[in-house]
Design an enzyme around this catalytic site. Structure first.
Site, PDB file in Angstrom:
ATOM      1  N   LYS A  55       0.680  -1.062   0.098  1.00 57.61           N
ATOM      2  CA  LYS A  55       0.073   0.005  -0.107  1.00 57.61           C
ATOM      3  C   LYS A  55       0.862   1.139  -0.079  1.00 57.61           C
ATOM      4  O   LYS A  55       0.351   2.402  -0.353  1.00 57.61           O
ATOM      5  CB  LYS A  55      -1.072  -0.073   1.148  1.00 57.61           C
ATOM      6  N   SER A 308       0.709 -10.008  -1.221  1.00 57.88           N
ATOM      7  CA  SER A 308       0.281  -8.520  -0.838  1.00 57.88           C
ATOM      8  C   SER A 308       0.901  -7.890   0.575  1.00 57.88           C
ATOM      9  O   SER A 308       1.297  -6.864   0.586  1.00 57.88           O
ATOM     10  CB  SER A 308      -1.100  -8.219  -0.988  1.00 57.88           C
TER      11      SER A 308
HETATM   12  C1  LIG Z   1      -5.394  -3.426   1.068  1.00 59.24           C
HETATM   13  C2  LIG Z   1      -4.712  -4.971   1.036  1.00 59.24           C
HETATM   14  C3  LIG Z   1      -5.365  -5.754   0.032  1.00 59.24           C
HETATM   15  C4  LIG Z   1      -6.501  -5.393  -0.956  1.00 59.24           C
HETATM   16  O1  LIG Z   1      -6.019  -4.336  -1.913  1.00 59.24           O
HETATM   17  P1  LIG Z   1      -7.330  -3.611  -2.483  1.00 59.24           P
HETATM   18  O2  LIG Z   1      -6.787  -2.480  -3.384  1.00 59.24           O
HETATM   19  O3  LIG Z   1      -8.289  -2.984  -1.247  1.00 59.24           O
HETATM   20  O4  LIG Z   1      -8.256  -4.319  -3.203  1.00 59.24           O
HETATM   21  C5  LIG Z   1      -4.659  -6.979  -0.254  1.00 59.24           C
HETATM   22  N1  LIG Z   1      -3.735  -7.255   0.492  1.00 59.24           N
HETATM   23  C6  LIG Z   1      -3.105  -6.641   1.619  1.00 59.24           C
HETATM   24  C7  LIG Z   1      -2.221  -7.056   2.511  1.00 59.24           C
HETATM   25  C8  LIG Z   1      -3.734  -5.278   1.625  1.00 59.24           C
HETATM   26  O5  LIG Z   1      -3.255  -4.489   2.839  1.00 59.24           O
END
Ligand SMILES: *Cc1c(COP(=O)(O)O)cnc(C)c1O
Length: 329
Positions: A55, A308
């Protein structure tokens, strides 16, 4: 080529803009997963970003695109999770004030993590909604800039820089498996990959428990659902009834959305830990979970999983790992 006006060029611009703050992350080949599914499987390690999640890319692009006069008035957001951390971190790097509004129910460790990043933690109300209302008040009172978590062109373009890195390191890519909540991450990545070749498949992964984007697509418009507790807590939350960008981008570009049970997500976390010594939060492990449980029909020969984030507490990780070792796979 886009319905929302966000272009591949915006993603290249974002890459240039965020280079001083967000990392280019490693892409690691997973031999055990490759052998298991009979395709070359690659792991995109967003867990190594300074705040432990991707993010920071979107937040950096959004904040760096504010006018200097606006930056000086500070930024504000209402997220407690990875987005809140990202906004706090980017602001700290740039020497800006970041107010992060949270409810009284947010646990102490999350408050401490935000304070360590020198964010101004504003504790208000009993719910996320009340915290958001306070954030909008601060926006009004101080003229601070609201930094939204996903439904914003600069946020989407920032997350899309992951797509550029994939194309450069793995030009053979056939499919990307992307965790999906509000859709900023998948919209950006899909925009990059589909601009290069519309045949590259982009598959969204959510938990079964309150998958709001999935149900919104089924309904043909954004819907609201009550939150449910899940191991993939970073995927919780709505997409906004007045969604402007991500709903339509997901509708247009995402080939499929796969839902995962809590047990499958737990197995994904345990597998990544045991096989790769990677610490993943539930949201970060959905790609591994989907491959482990043969949820993707014909993934192609070269598949990238977006890991992510890694912000999980150790007791949870150890518990799911022990459980997995007991049942085996
Ligand atoms: C925010 C987040 C997501 C999802 O992202 P979006 O843009 O809301 O779809 C996935 N994995 C992690 C670790 C996140 O912090």
């Amino acid at each position: 080529m886009t319905i929302t006006g966000i272009t591949l060029q915006d993603i290249y611009l974002a890459r240039q803009t965020i280079a001083p703050i967000a990392k280019k992350t490693p892409l690691l080949k997973s031999t055990p997963l490759s052998e298991r599914v009979g395709a070359a499987v690659y792991l995109k390690l967003e867990t190594v970003q300074e705040i432990g999640a991707f993010k920071v890319r979107g937040a950096a692009n959004k904040i760096l695109n504010l006018l200097p006069a606006q930056q000086q008035k500070g930024v504000v957001t209402a997220s407690t999770g990875n987005h809140g951390r990202a906004v706090a971190y980017v602001s700290q790097q740039l020497g800006l004030n970041a107010a992060v509004c949270i409810s009284e129910r947010v646990p102490r460790n999350k408050v401490e993590a935000l304070r360590r990043l020198r964010a101004e933690v504003v504790i208000h109300g009993q719910s996320q909604d009340e915290a958001e209302a306070r954030a909008r008040q601060i926006e009004q009172e101080r003229g601070a800039a609201m930094i939204p978590p996903f439904d914003d062109p600069h946020i989407i373009a920032g997350q899309g820089t992951i797509g550029l890195e994939l194309l450069e390191e793995l030009p053979q890519i056939d499919a990307a498996l992307v965790p999906l909540s509000g859709g900023g991450l998948i919209a950006g990545i899909a925009l990059a990959l589909k601009s290069a070749n519309p045949h590259i498949r982009v598959i969204g992964l959510s938990m079964e428990r309150a998958a709001v984007m999935y149900h919104s697509l089924q309904a043909g418009q954004p819907v609201q659902m009550p939150e449910e507790a899940t191991l993939a807590d970073s995927l919780q939350g709505g997409i906004g009834l007045n969604n402007r960008y991500t709903f339509r981008l997901v509708q247009q570009y995402v080939d499929d959305i796969i839902l995962l049970s809590e047990a499958e997500i737990a197995a994904g976390m345990a597998y990544a830990f045991l096989e790769h010594h990677l610490v993943l939060e539930g949201a970060g492990a959905v790609g591994v979970a989907a491959l482990l449980h043969q949820k993707i029909a014909n993934p192609g020969n070269h598949v990238a999983l977006i890991l992510s984030g890694g912000n999980v507490d150790m007791p949870t990780l150890l518990e799911v790992t022990q459980e997995y070792q007991k049942i085996g796979d």
